[in-house]
Design a protein around this motif. Structure first.
Motif, mmCIF file in Angstrom:
data_model
loop_
_atom_site.group_PDB
_atom_site.id
_atom_site.type_symbol
_atom_site.label_atom_id
_atom_site.label_comp_id
_atom_site.label_asym_id
_atom_site.label_seq_id
_atom_site.Cartn_x
_atom_site.Cartn_y
_atom_site.Cartn_z
ATOM 1 N N GLN A 92 -18.326 103.457 15.485
ATOM 2 C CA GLN A 92 -19.704 103.277 15.031
ATOM 3 C C GLN A 92 -19.811 102.278 13.880
ATOM 4 O OE1 GLN A 92 -22.324 104.395 16.463
ATOM 5 N NE2 GLN A 92 -21.759 106.232 17.569
ATOM 6 N N ARG A 93 -18.840 102.309 12.953
ATOM 7 C CA ARG A 93 -18.895 101.460 11.767
ATOM 8 C C ARG A 93 -17.496 100.904 11.469
ATOM 9 N NH1 ARG A 93 -23.301 103.259 12.198
ATOM 10 N NH2 ARG A 93 -24.844 104.089 10.812
ATOM 11 N N VAL A 94 -17.473 99.822 10.739
ATOM 12 C CA VAL A 94 -16.228 99.281 10.210
ATOM 13 C C VAL A 94 -16.363 99.343 8.693
ATOM 14 C CG1 VAL A 94 -14.770 97.243 10.011
ATOM 15 C CG2 VAL A 94 -15.850 97.796 12.201
ATOM 16 N N ARG A 102 -7.158 97.760 10.794
ATOM 17 C CA ARG A 102 -7.382 98.224 12.171
ATOM 18 C C ARG A 102 -6.960 99.674 12.370
ATOM 19 N NH1 ARG A 102 -2.536 98.269 14.476
ATOM 20 N NH2 ARG A 102 -0.932 96.933 13.617
ATOM 21 N N ARG A 103 -6.183 100.251 11.423
ATOM 22 C CA ARG A 103 -5.751 101.652 11.523
ATOM 23 C C ARG A 103 -6.791 102.627 10.978
ATOM 24 N NH1 ARG A 103 -0.224 100.297 8.666
ATOM 25 N NH2 ARG A 103 -1.744 99.031 7.585
ATOM 26 N N GLU A 104 -7.926 102.111 10.568
ATOM 27 C CA GLU A 104 -8.997 102.929 10.025
ATOM 28 C C GLU A 104 -9.460 103.974 11.057
ATOM 29 O OE1 GLU A 104 -12.266 100.887 7.702
ATOM 30 O OE2 GLU A 104 -13.277 101.339 9.586
ATOM 31 N N ILE A 105 -9.686 105.189 10.597
ATOM 32 C CA ILE A 105 -10.169 106.253 11.486
ATOM 33 C C ILE A 105 -11.495 105.824 12.090
ATOM 34 C CG2 ILE A 105 -10.988 108.641 11.600
ATOM 35 C CD1 ILE A 105 -9.084 109.229 9.245
ATOM 36 N N GLY A 106 -11.648 106.038 13.390
ATOM 37 C CA GLY A 106 -12.863 105.673 14.093
ATOM 38 C C GLY A 106 -12.760 104.351 14.825
ATOM 39 N N ARG A 107 -11.721 103.592 14.554
ATOM 40 C CA ARG A 107 -11.554 102.288 15.192
ATOM 41 C C ARG A 107 -10.509 102.328 16.300
ATOM 42 N NH1 ARG A 107 -11.201 97.786 10.586
ATOM 43 N NH2 ARG A 107 -11.081 96.468 12.410
ATOM 44 N N GLU A 108 -10.143 103.518 16.757
ATOM 45 C CA GLU A 108 -9.161 103.638 17.833
ATOM 46 C C GLU A 108 -9.737 102.983 19.081
ATOM 47 O OE1 GLU A 108 -8.468 106.841 14.919
ATOM 48 O OE2 GLU A 108 -10.238 106.075 15.888
ATOM 49 N N GLY A 131 -8.639 100.724 22.962
ATOM 50 C CA GLY A 131 -7.767 100.757 24.130
ATOM 51 C C GLY A 131 -8.127 101.873 25.086
ATOM 52 N N SER A 132 -7.235 102.131 26.021
ATOM 53 C CA SER A 132 -7.508 103.115 27.070
ATOM 54 C C SER A 132 -7.578 104.539 26.525
ATOM 55 C CB SER A 132 -6.437 103.031 28.158
ATOM 56 O OG SER A 132 -5.167 103.305 27.601
ATOM 57 N N GLY A 133 -6.913 104.813 25.386
ATOM 58 C CA GLY A 133 -6.900 106.163 24.831
ATOM 59 C C GLY A 133 -8.017 106.419 23.850
ATOM 60 N N GLY A 134 -8.907 105.461 23.626
ATOM 61 C CA GLY A 134 -9.988 105.495 22.660
ATOM 62 C C GLY A 134 -10.390 106.841 22.078
ATOM 63 N N VAL A 135 -11.254 107.569 22.781
ATOM 64 C CA VAL A 135 -11.771 108.840 22.269
ATOM 65 C C VAL A 135 -10.642 109.852 22.091
ATOM 66 C CG1 VAL A 135 -13.289 110.798 22.733
ATOM 67 C CG2 VAL A 135 -14.089 108.496 23.212
ATOM 68 N N ASP A 136 -9.740 109.927 23.045
ATOM 69 C CA ASP A 136 -8.624 110.878 22.925
ATOM 70 C C ASP A 136 -7.756 110.564 21.716
ATOM 71 O OD1 ASP A 136 -9.426 112.292 25.169
ATOM 72 O OD2 ASP A 136 -8.185 111.092 26.527
ATOM 73 N N SER A 137 -7.513 109.293 21.450
ATOM 74 C CA SER A 137 -6.728 108.885 20.294
ATOM 75 C C SER A 137 -7.459 109.247 18.997
ATOM 76 C CB SER A 137 -6.455 107.385 20.360
ATOM 77 O OG SER A 137 -5.736 106.964 19.234
ATOM 78 N N TYR A 138 -8.765 109.026 18.977
ATOM 79 C CA TYR A 138 -9.604 109.370 17.824
ATOM 80 C C TYR A 138 -9.530 110.876 17.540
ATOM 81 C CZ TYR A 138 -14.008 110.238 15.298
ATOM 82 O OH TYR A 138 -14.965 110.652 14.406
ATOM 83 N N ILE A 139 -9.701 111.682 18.578
ATOM 84 C CA ILE A 139 -9.640 113.142 18.437
ATOM 85 C C ILE A 139 -8.256 113.566 17.953
ATOM 86 C CG2 ILE A 139 -9.769 115.347 19.666
ATOM 87 C CD1 ILE A 139 -12.502 113.954 19.309
#
Length: 164
Positions: free
Chosen positions: A81-83, A88-94, A96-104
């Motif tokens: 949602q925001r930067v 690039r390791r900032e939480i919320g910026r995950e 690639g293919s694992g996007g939401v799962d990586s974030y969770i």
């Protein structure tokens, strides 16, 4: 209100856009075995304090100081949602293919580290994200299921309704 900004070392100004590894160096190796000086909050004079810094580093410093918490209220960065900074390791910026799962997974790893008492209350303000076709991604629901799978209990679900 007291704000304590946690940074890479004494006298180092806090920069929310710069990553400080757990080894204390900017762009650090992320060595999880090293913990900086412990944090021991003193709530005898003030009812609360705000600490800002790398989430895992700060939590580990609280653990090293023997702290356990009764209540935590937090609003982690929403997924894509925001930067807030330039790392690039900032939480919320995950991505690639694992996007939401990586974030969770990232959030779960952080929340599992928090030293809470058995009766503690954890409040998490978490928003959803829409996919390319406008569909909701189910981020809050996925987070709840991951937290339940990790042994936490969902006691209430509070919906924040904003007037348009």
């Amino acid at each position: 209100m007291e704000v304590n900004c946690i940074a890479g070392g004494a006298g180092t100004p806090f920069n929310p856009g710069a990553y400080t590894g757990t080894d204390g160096a900017k762009g650090g190796t992320g060595n999880v075995e090293y913990v900086q000086d412990p944090l021991i909050p003193d709530f005898s004079v003030k009812p609360y304090q705000i600490y800002c810094g790398d989430a895992l580093e700060t939590i580990r410093r609280f653990k090293a100081g023997g702290s356990k918490f009764d209540c935590i209220v937090t609003s982690p960065p929403y997924f894509n949602q925001r930067v807030y900074g330039d790392d690039r390791r900032e939480i919320g910026r995950e991505g690639g293919s694992g996007g939401v799962d990586s974030y969770i997974s990232t959030l779960l790893g952080i929340f599992k580290e928090i030293p809470i008492r058995p009766w503690a209350s954890l409040w998490v303000n978490l928003g959803d994200k829409r996919g390319s076709r406008g569909e909701l991604r189910g981020v809050p629901e996925r987070f709840v299921i991951a937290m339940q799978d990790a042994g936490l209990y969902l006691m209430d679900d509070v919906i924040w309704v904003k007037e348009v």
